[in-house]
Design a protein around this motif. Structure first.
Motif, PDB file in Angstrom:
ATOM      1  N   THR A 194       0.776  -1.152  -0.091  1.00 47.41           N
ATOM      2  CA  THR A 194      -0.063   0.017   0.138  1.00 47.41           C
ATOM      3  C   THR A 194       0.738   1.245   0.006  1.00 47.41           C
ATOM      4  O   THR A 194       1.845   1.301   0.805  1.00 47.41           O
ATOM      5  N   THR A 195       0.669   2.291  -0.774  1.00 46.60           N
ATOM      6  CA  THR A 195       1.286   3.320  -0.936  1.00 46.60           C
ATOM      7  C   THR A 195       0.590   4.598  -0.272  1.00 46.60           C
ATOM      8  O   THR A 195      -0.434   4.808  -0.852  1.00 46.60           O
ATOM      9  N   HIS A 214       3.073   7.403   5.718  1.00 41.52           N
ATOM     10  CA  HIS A 214       2.371   6.287   6.408  1.00 41.52           C
ATOM     11  C   HIS A 214       2.312   6.874   7.704  1.00 41.52           C
ATOM     12  O   HIS A 214       1.537   6.423   8.540  1.00 41.52           O
ATOM     13  N   GLY A 215       3.495   7.286   8.053  1.00 43.98           N
ATOM     14  CA  GLY A 215       3.583   7.557   9.368  1.00 43.98           C
ATOM     15  C   GLY A 215       3.716   6.439  10.663  1.00 43.98           C
ATOM     16  O   GLY A 215       3.550   6.635  11.976  1.00 43.98           O
ATOM     17  N   MET A 260       4.539  -4.342   7.655  1.00 44.25           N
ATOM     18  CA  MET A 260       5.958  -3.362   7.910  1.00 44.25           C
ATOM     19  C   MET A 260       6.290  -2.519   6.934  1.00 44.25           C
ATOM     20  O   MET A 260       5.680  -3.017   5.556  1.00 44.25           O
ATOM     21  N   PRO A 261       6.646  -1.311   7.382  1.00 43.74           N
ATOM     22  CA  PRO A 261       7.171  -0.503   6.291  1.00 43.74           C
ATOM     23  C   PRO A 261       8.324  -0.816   5.360  1.00 43.74           C
ATOM     24  O   PRO A 261       9.241  -1.510   5.979  1.00 43.74           O
ATOM     25  N   ILE A 262       8.289  -0.592   4.042  1.00 45.94           N
ATOM     26  CA  ILE A 262       9.347  -0.562   3.356  1.00 45.94           C
ATOM     27  C   ILE A 262      10.249   0.526   3.384  1.00 45.94           C
ATOM     28  O   ILE A 262      11.414   0.715   3.373  1.00 45.94           O
ATOM     29  N   ARG A 279      -7.729  -2.321   7.909  1.00 44.40           N
ATOM     30  CA  ARG A 279      -8.360  -2.594   6.890  1.00 44.40           C
ATOM     31  C   ARG A 279      -8.533  -1.658   5.977  1.00 44.40           C
ATOM     32  O   ARG A 279      -8.436  -1.971   4.509  1.00 44.40           O
ATOM     33  N   ASP A 280      -8.239  -0.473   6.150  1.00 50.11           N
ATOM     34  CA  ASP A 280      -8.088   0.597   5.281  1.00 50.11           C
ATOM     35  C   ASP A 280      -6.693   0.503   4.457  1.00 50.11           C
ATOM     36  O   ASP A 280      -6.681   0.574   3.220  1.00 50.11           O
ATOM     37  N   MET A 281      -5.749   0.184   4.992  1.00 54.32           N
ATOM     38  CA  MET A 281      -4.563  -0.272   4.520  1.00 54.32           C
ATOM     39  C   MET A 281      -4.749  -1.306   3.128  1.00 54.32           C
ATOM     40  O   MET A 281      -4.177  -1.223   2.073  1.00 54.32           O
TER      41      MET A 281
END
Ligand SMILES: Cc1cc2nc3c(=O)[nH]c(=O)nc-3n(C[C@H](O)[C@H](O)[C@H](O)COP(=O)(O)OP(=O)(O)OC[C@H]3O[C@@H](n4cnc5c(N)ncnc54)[C@H](O)[C@@H]3O)c2cc1C
Length: 419
Positions: free
Chosen positions: A188-189, A194-195, A213-215, A261-263
C-alpha cells in the motif's frame, strides 16, 4: 545469432529459473569467472509477492556478492527494529521473535532487478521454459528440452526453478507438500507518508493474521494468512483477479482495526497475490540427494519452506554464494579438461555444495515447520506448549537462524556458522 543450443554448449553451466536464487547464483559464478546461461520461463523479470523480508544472514550473503547491490537495497528500505503480535479481541500484546541483527523489507522487484542488472548481457534468457530434463544415455550429459522444441546439452544444470521444480523431479526429490493455509500479500502506498513505526506488527484473530511492516516512508508491505482445508475452485477464482483478492481480504478482516482494513482496501492492485503454501518437510530432506550427476537444485527447488521464519529468500542467497564458491575452480581452463575428468570434478564440486548446505537447510526447515504449527493455531494449548519447548531445546531463543554466515565467494573462505 547464436542459438540457445550453441550458447549452452559453449557456456557449460545452465541455470533453470531466473528468480532470486537463479540470478544470484549466476552473479556469484560470474564473480568467480564462470559464465552461465539463466533460462527463465516468464517473458519479463518476475517478482511475485511484492516484497520480501531479508534477515541478517541474507544481507551478509548480499554483501559477499558485492557490486554494491546490498547498499543499493539498503538505501531503498528501512531497518526494522522489533516485532509485536497483537490479539485483536483482547488487545493482548507480545513480542514477535525476529532473527537477530539487520532486518529490512525490500521490494522483490528491486532485489530481482538489482541482481539482473549486474549480469553480463546475454546471460538471462527470458521467455525460455524448460519442459523436461534427462541425461544423455551415451555422454551422461544433461539434456534439456525447451518449450520451442530445442534441445540443449550443457555440462552442468542448476535447478533454481522454485517450489514446483522440474529439476527437483529429475534429481529424485519428493513432490512438495501443501499446507492448509493461504496467504495474500500486497503493497500500500501512502503519497504523503504512512507515519508508521519501523516495526513488524502482526494482528491475530481466530486463524487469521494480518502482518504489516514499512518498506520506506511511503510504502507498507502487508500479508494476510488464513487457515483453510483445501485450495478449492473458489480460491482459484479469487486468485485470478486482483480486485476480488482485495475485496475478499477486506471482508475477511471484518473485526480488525479500521486503519488496517483501510490499508488493505487502499492496496496497489498489481501488487496483490493470493497463494497456497508449499513446502518440503524436514524429514523429506534427511536422505534427499539434491543432485544427480552434474544436475543439482538450489533455493526453493531444494528446500521450499513455509514463510513462518521469513528465511526462504535469505537461504536462497546463501545457496548462491556457496555454489559460487564450490564451483570457483571451474574457470574456462578446466572446462577444457578431458570430458571424463571434467565430469568427475563437476560432480565433486556439486557434492561439496550439497554437503555444505544440508545441515543448514535442515535446521531452517525444521524450525520453520515448528513455527508453522504454532501459527496454524489449530493445536491445543498443551500441544503449543510442547512445540514451544521443542523450539527452545532445539533452537535456543529461536533468533539464531539469522546469525549464520555462509562465508565469502572465495575458495579460501568456507565461512563459519553460528548456530
Ligand atoms: C507467502 C510467502 C511469503 C514469503 N515471505 C518471505 C520473506 O519474507 N522472506 C524470505 O526470505 N522468504 C520469503 N518467502 C520465500 C521466498 O519467496 C522464496 O524462498 C524465494 O523466492 C525462493 O527463490 P527461488 O529463486 O528459489 O524461487 P522462485 O522465486 O520461485 O523463482 C523460480 C523461478 O524459476 C522460474 N521457473 C520455474 N519453472 C521454470 C522452468 N521450467 N523453466 C524456466 N524457468 C522456470 C519461475 O518463473 C521463477 O522466476 C515467502 C514465500 C511465500 C510463499
Amino acid at each position: 545469432m547464436e542459438s540457445e543450443l550453441e550458447e549452452a554448449e559453449r557456456v557449460g553451466v545452465v541455470i533453470v529459473g531466473g528468480g532470486i536464487c537463479g540470478l544470484a547464483t549466476a552473479l556469484a559464478l560470474h564473480r568467480n569467472g564462470i559464465a552461465s546461461l539463466v533460462l527463465e520461463k516468464s517473458e519479463s523479470l518476475r517478482a511475485t509477492g511484492s516484497a520480501i523480508i531479508l534477515q541478517a544472514n541474507g544481507w551478509r550473503a548480499l554483501d559477499h556478492l558485492g557490486l554494491g547491490i546490498a547498499s543499493l537495497l539498503r538505501q531503498a528500505s528501512l531497518p526494522i527494529d522489533s516485532g509485536r503480535l497483537v490479539e485483536v479481541d483482547s488487545g493482548k500484546e507480545s513480542d514477535v521473535l525476529l532473527g537477530s541483527g539487520e532486518l529490512r523489507c525490500v521490494k522483490r522487484m528491486d532485489l530481482i532487478k538489482s541482481l539482473a542488472d549486474m549480469l553480463p548481457s546475454g546471460t538471462l534468457k527470458l521467455g525460455c521454459r524448460v519442459t523436461s530434463i534427462e541425461r544423455d544415455p551415451f555422454t551422461r550429459r544433461p539434456l534439456l528440452q525447451l518449450h520451442n522444441g530445442n534441445l540443449i546439452r550443457p555440462k552442468m544444470v542448476i535447478g533454481c526453478d522454485g517450489v514446483n521444480s522440474i529439476v527437483a523431479d529429475a534429481v529424485g526429490l519428493r513432490p512438495p507438500r501443501t499446507l492448509p493455509m493461504c496467504v495474500v500479500r500486497g503493497l500500500t502506498t501512502y503519497a504523503s507518508g504512512h507515519g508508521l513505526e519501523n516495526k513488524l506488527v502482526v494482528l491475530a484473530k481466530a486463524g487469521l493474521q494480518l502482518g504489516r511492516m514499512p518498506i520506506n516512508h511511503k510504502q507498507v508491505y502487508w500479508f494476510m494468512t488464513c487457515r483453510m482445508k483445501l485450495w478449492t475452485r473458489r480460491e482459484t477464482a479469487i486468485a485470478k483477479d486482483s480486485n476480488i483478492i482485495r475485496q475478499w481480504s477486506v471482508e475477511s478482516l471484518d473485526d480488525f482495526p479500521m486503519q488496517d482494513r483501510d490499508m488493505v482496501a487502499r492496496s496497489d492492485l498489481p501488487s496483490l497475490h493470493l497463494t497456497d503454501l508449499k513446502y518440503r518437510a524436514p524429514w523429506d530432506l534427511i536422505g534427499a540427494g539434491f543432485r544427480r550427476g552434474p544436475i543439482a537444485v538450489a533455493g526453493d527447488a531444494m528446500h521450499a519452506m513455509g514463510p513462518f521464519l521469513a528465511q526462504g529468500g535469505s537461504a536462497a542467497l546463501e545457496d548462491a554464494i556457496v555454489l559460487g564458491r564450490c564451483l570457483s575452480n571451474f574457470t574456462a581452463n578446466n572446462l577444457n579438461l578431458r570430458r571424463r575428468k571434467m565430469t568427475s570434478e563437476i560432480e565433486e564440486a556439486i557434492g561439496e555444495f550439497v554437503a555444505l548446505r544440508r545441515r543448514r537447510v535442515m535446521r531452517l526447515s525444521a524450525q520453520t515447520y515448528l513455527m508453522g504449527l504454532l501459527v496454524q493455531n489449530s493445536s491445543s494449548t498443551i500441544v503449543k506448549l510442547v512445540i514451544r519447548t521443542f523450539i527452545g531445546i532445539l533452537f535456543g531463543d529461536g533468533a539464531d537462524h539469522a546469525n549464520y554466515d555462509c562465508g565469502s565467494l572465495s575458495a579460501d573462505n568456507d565461512g563459519h556458522c553460528e548456530l
